[in-house]
Scaffold this motif. Sequence first.
Motif, PDB file in Angstrom:
ATOM      1  N   ASN A   4       0.616  -1.231   0.136  1.00 30.80           N
ATOM      2  CA  ASN A   4      -0.062  -0.032  -0.058  1.00 30.80           C
ATOM      3  C   ASN A   4       0.849   1.126   0.100  1.00 30.80           C
ATOM      4  OD1 ASN A   4      -2.677  -1.158   0.361  1.00 30.80           O
ATOM      5  ND2 ASN A   4      -1.732  -2.007   2.181  1.00 30.80           N
TER       6      ASN A   4
ATOM      7  N   TRP B 145      -2.671   1.168   6.938  1.00 34.15           N
ATOM      8  CA  TRP B 145      -1.965   0.329   6.137  1.00 34.15           C
ATOM      9  C   TRP B 145      -0.963   0.700   5.080  1.00 34.15           C
ATOM     10  CZ3 TRP B 145      -4.013  -4.496   6.303  1.00 34.15           C
ATOM     11  CH2 TRP B 145      -4.941  -4.838   7.006  1.00 34.15           C
TER      12      TRP B 145
ATOM     13  N   THR C  91       1.079  -6.813   2.017  1.00 33.22           N
ATOM     14  CA  THR C  91      -0.133  -7.773   2.182  1.00 33.22           C
ATOM     15  C   THR C  91      -0.253  -8.970   1.103  1.00 33.22           C
ATOM     16  OG1 THR C  91      -1.597  -6.214   1.014  1.00 33.22           O
ATOM     17  CG2 THR C  91      -1.436  -5.868   3.377  1.00 33.22           C
TER      18      THR C  91
ATOM     19  N   THR D   1      -6.340 -10.411   0.029  1.00 31.80           N
ATOM     20  CA  THR D   1      -6.935  -9.096  -0.022  1.00 31.80           C
ATOM     21  C   THR D   1      -7.411  -8.744  -1.298  1.00 31.80           C
ATOM     22  OG1 THR D   1      -4.708  -8.417  -0.992  1.00 31.80           O
ATOM     23  CG2 THR D   1      -5.112  -8.434   1.594  1.00 31.80           C
ATOM     24  N   SER D   2      -8.521  -7.884  -1.261  1.00 29.97           N
ATOM     25  CA  SER D   2      -8.970  -7.505  -2.633  1.00 29.97           C
ATOM     26  C   SER D   2      -8.060  -6.903  -3.611  1.00 29.97           C
ATOM     27  CB  SER D   2     -10.105  -6.275  -2.252  1.00 29.97           C
ATOM     28  OG  SER D   2      -9.609  -5.326  -1.612  1.00 29.97           O
TER      29      SER D   2
ATOM     30  N   THR E  68     -10.041 -17.491   4.430  1.00 32.53           N
ATOM     31  CA  THR E  68      -9.185 -17.306   3.373  1.00 32.53           C
ATOM     32  C   THR E  68      -8.869 -18.316   2.665  1.00 32.53           C
ATOM     33  OG1 THR E  68      -7.554 -16.468   5.288  1.00 32.53           O
ATOM     34  CG2 THR E  68      -6.604 -17.052   3.308  1.00 32.53           C
TER      35      THR E  68
ATOM     36  N   ALA F 106     -12.738  -9.215  -0.935  1.00 33.67           N
ATOM     37  CA  ALA F 106     -12.219  -9.753   0.076  1.00 33.67           C
ATOM     38  C   ALA F 106     -13.100  -9.867   1.452  1.00 33.67           C
ATOM     39  CB  ALA F 106     -10.841  -9.360   0.656  1.00 33.67           C
TER      40      ALA F 106
ATOM     41  N   LEU G 219      -8.463 -11.777   5.247  1.00 32.27           N
ATOM     42  CA  LEU G 219      -7.129 -11.362   5.837  1.00 32.27           C
ATOM     43  C   LEU G 219      -7.156 -11.162   7.446  1.00 32.27           C
ATOM     44  CD1 LEU G 219      -4.178 -10.532   5.555  1.00 32.27           C
ATOM     45  CD2 LEU G 219      -4.842  -8.176   5.420  1.00 32.27           C
TER      46      LEU G 219
ATOM     47  N   SER H 195      -8.586   0.318  -3.446  1.00 34.85           N
ATOM     48  CA  SER H 195      -9.684  -0.392  -2.723  1.00 34.85           C
ATOM     49  C   SER H 195     -10.077   0.382  -1.571  1.00 34.85           C
ATOM     50  CB  SER H 195      -8.702  -1.849  -1.833  1.00 34.85           C
ATOM     51  OG  SER H 195      -7.688  -1.018  -0.885  1.00 34.85           O
TER      52      SER H 195
ATOM     53  N   SER I 148     -11.830  -0.541   2.307  1.00 33.13           N
ATOM     54  CA  SER I 148     -12.137  -1.379   3.212  1.00 33.13           C
ATOM     55  C   SER I 148     -12.636  -0.877   4.764  1.00 33.13           C
ATOM     56  CB  SER I 148     -10.662  -2.095   3.498  1.00 33.13           C
ATOM     57  OG  SER I 148      -9.769  -0.865   3.795  1.00 33.13           O
TER      58      SER I 148
END
Length: 279
Positions: free
Chosen positions: A140, A155, A160, A165-166, A195, A217, A221, A244, A246
């Motif tokens: 990120n 983040w 990741t 993750t998306s 997962t 996702a 995670l 993304s 989240s």
Amino acid sequence: MSPDQTAAEPPKGKTPQAAGAEGRTARQSAGAIQSVDRAVSVLEILARHGEAGVTDIADELEVHKSTAFRILGVLESRGLVAQAEGRGKYYLGAGILRLAGAAAVRLDISQEASPVCRELADELGETVNIAVVDDDAAVNIMQARGSASVTAQNWLGRRTPLHATSSGKVLLAHLPHALREGLLARTLPRFTEHTVTGAGVLRAELDTVLQRGYALAVEELETGLNAVAAPVRAHDGRVIGAISVSGPAYRLEPDRLPDLALRTVAAADLLSSRMGYGI
């Protein structure tokens, strides 16, 4: 000439020859600027119409045909325009792609993403990130927090997993086939009970990501964390990152994710445009 008559005098401290030379230089400079402006206008005309003849270009520029022909000749010699054989029409040449590529590589995705992410975070109230692929992980590189995510974790700079993750799924889905399969052949760690670690199941999900244009996702995670992501493209169509959204599962409930995905895809398309894609 009588004493009462005043002759035109050169500027103080300059000879008539020097003043005349400066005048010629100024006129030449103005003419050069006008020529550049007209050349750029020709490129814009061709970009707008696809192709055009000398007469059409001259009419749009409001210049004589011979002037338009000279401009086209210079642009053609530099590869910026080309002429269709047998039709006498001109179109943008391959040299434009070279210039576009040189400009695009200088565009910083994190810088271009800042206003897009900020607007999306303000609109949705959730955390928005930009991630890029780094070997076998998503990193990120930019983050914007919405009003509802003030206490959310940071983040920024975190690596990741691609499969959980998306953003990672978007990046993984768009990797070259051989590289993607190599990563899927590895043992994929499990982070929660949700997962996806099976290569076959994940491969099918990645195909779905490619088809619908976004990834989800759902607590994969971290328990209680959901996200949606969409691809960001460079000028040549390559996927160079993912944007993304989240947030906690109680706000980003599964039945809400498709609507969030549409808004995320729109933001990704806007950012891709800022990176030169589709222009």
